[in-house]
Enzyme design. Structure first.
Site, PDB file in Angstrom:
ATOM      1  N   GLY A   9       0.790  -1.399   0.428  1.00 45.47           N
ATOM      2  CA  GLY A   9      -0.230   0.407  -0.183  1.00 45.47           C
ATOM      3  C   GLY A   9       0.365   0.991   0.070  1.00 45.47           C
ATOM      4  O   GLY A   9       0.285   2.866  -0.201  1.00 45.47           O
ATOM      5  N   GLU A  43       6.900   6.774   8.942  1.00 44.67           N
ATOM      6  CA  GLU A  43       7.282   6.418  11.023  1.00 44.67           C
ATOM      7  C   GLU A  43       7.771   7.290  11.265  1.00 44.67           C
ATOM      8  O   GLU A  43       8.002   7.613  12.134  1.00 44.67           O
ATOM      9  CB  GLU A  43       7.353   4.862  10.972  1.00 44.67           C
ATOM     10  CG  GLU A  43       7.039   4.096  10.243  1.00 44.67           C
ATOM     11  CD  GLU A  43       7.424   2.451  10.498  1.00 44.67           C
ATOM     12  OE1 GLU A  43       8.178   2.737  11.606  1.00 44.67           O
ATOM     13  OE2 GLU A  43       7.148   2.382   9.846  1.00 44.67           O
TER      14      GLU A  43
END
Length: 370
Positions: A9, A43
């Site tokens: 994704g 992240e």
């Protein structure tokens, strides 16, 4: 973390972002290919953003066969990877309609990399032991998290099976119901200790949503039901529509072998041959049994107004005598013999007008009691 799912994704899901937000310590592992992976960089941006908002959160980086200067974009290594990502981004944008064009995230990634590249971490080089590095990381993380863990005595014996049983009953991975578990058993047998250990085991699973309240009785005595309800209110569930299952766990008396092991850890039996010490320990454990679990004298003991004899012998885990002991107006005999961790008595001991015998032998009390 499911690497394959993220690769497909190329987006970080809401659940992963929430997990990052709930964490206190971040340990990013910078490898040679780190800067070529967009989901890694996203992240990192989230981690850096979080530590800028909270002094309690920290980043502890690991430089895995790369140097801090690489991460700080002072060398070609990561700069080249960032350049490739930008070319890929520009190419994709040319193929899109104007309203589909996405902005370039590279500036945020570069800021995050340069910030973390300056943070002192661990550098793993060729020939260095990964096992030793892992031990250092675990030790540091535990040090950073120590304020979040409930204090649990170091000398625990015979709890592993009980903790496993409770964790199985709680089944925290079950997503369709909430489980409320009551731990019951005789006083002083270790119910609160078991709860503390289970809490510590589950802390990493729930993050900042995990809480431990060990003063419910005191809260009730001070504030009544209102105080208890206020405490429970702090633990309100986000998903109140989940089914509730109420379970019970009975805290049975510990096995003899475990009780003997626990006693010998705490007992100080000097001046006797080893064989005699072992025989004496067996006799004591055979007599006292489960009460070797006793870790504290409950404050409610002061309500036993008619108590004549209080014998708390060989309870090596007890560290204090509560002030409420002064309420035992008829107490004649009180023994703390071999309670080695007790180093003092409350001033209320002077209120025991009926006390005729006080045994403090083999305790930590060295000053005379008047």
């Amino acid at each position: 973390m499911d690497d394959e799912e993220l690769r497909v994704g190329e987006e970080i899901g809401v659940e992963l972002l929430q997990a990052i937000d709930d964490s206190q310590i971040y340990v990013p592992i910078f490898s040679e290919n780190y800067a070529s992976r967009k989901w890694c960089l996203r992240e990192l941006v989230r981690m850096v953003d979080n530590i800028s908002k909270s002094k309690e959160k920290k980043i502890l980086p690991i430089f895995y066969y790369v140097k801090p200067d690489d991460v700080d974009l002072k060398t070609e290594s990561y700069r080249k990877a960032m350049g490739e990502l930008k070319k890929e981004h520009e190419k994709k944008q040319q193929e899109k309609f104007p309203h589909e064009v996405e902005s370039w995230e590279g500036e945020l990634w570069e800021k995050a990399l340069t910030k973390v590249g300056k943070i002192k971490g661990w550098v793993l080089q060729q020939g260095k032991s990964q096992a030793e590095l892992l031990d250092l990381v675990v030790e540091k993380v535990l040090q950073e998290l120590k304020i979040r863990h409930k204090s649990v005595t170091k000398d625990l014996v015979g709890l592993d099976d009980r903790v496993a049983e409770v964790l199985e009953l709680l089944d925290v991975d079950c997503s369709d119901e909430v489980r409320l578990l009551g731990i019951h058993g005789m006083g002083g047998i270790g119910k609160t200790t078991l709860a503390r250990v289970v809490y510590s085991e589950l802390l990493s699973h729930f993050g900042k949503n995990c809480a431990f309240f060990d003063d419910i009785r005191e809260t009730f005595n001070r504030k009544g039901n209102t105080g208890v309800l206020e405490t429970i209110e702090k633990m309100k569930l986000k998903n109140s529509d989940l089914a509730l299952q109420i379970l019970a766990y009975e805290m049975a008396e510990m096995e003899f072998s475990h009780a003997l092991q626990l006693f010998k850890r705490h007992a100080i039996l000097e001046g006797s041959p080893a064989r005699d010490v072992d025989d004496l320990a067996i006799d004591i454990v055979d007599t006292t049994g489960a009460f070797l679990w006793l870790q504290e004298i409950d404050d409610s003991i002061g309500k036993l107004k008619c108590l004549l004899d209080l014998n708390i012998t060989n309870c090596g885990l007890i560290e204090r005598v509560p002030d409420e002991i002064g309420g035992l107006v008829k107490l004649e005999r009180f023994s703390l013999k071999s309670c080695y961790e007790v180093h003092g008595l409350p001033t209320s001991i002077g209120d025991l007008a009926s006390l005729r015998k006080l045994d403090l032998s083999k305790t930590g009390i060295t000053s005379p009691v008047h």
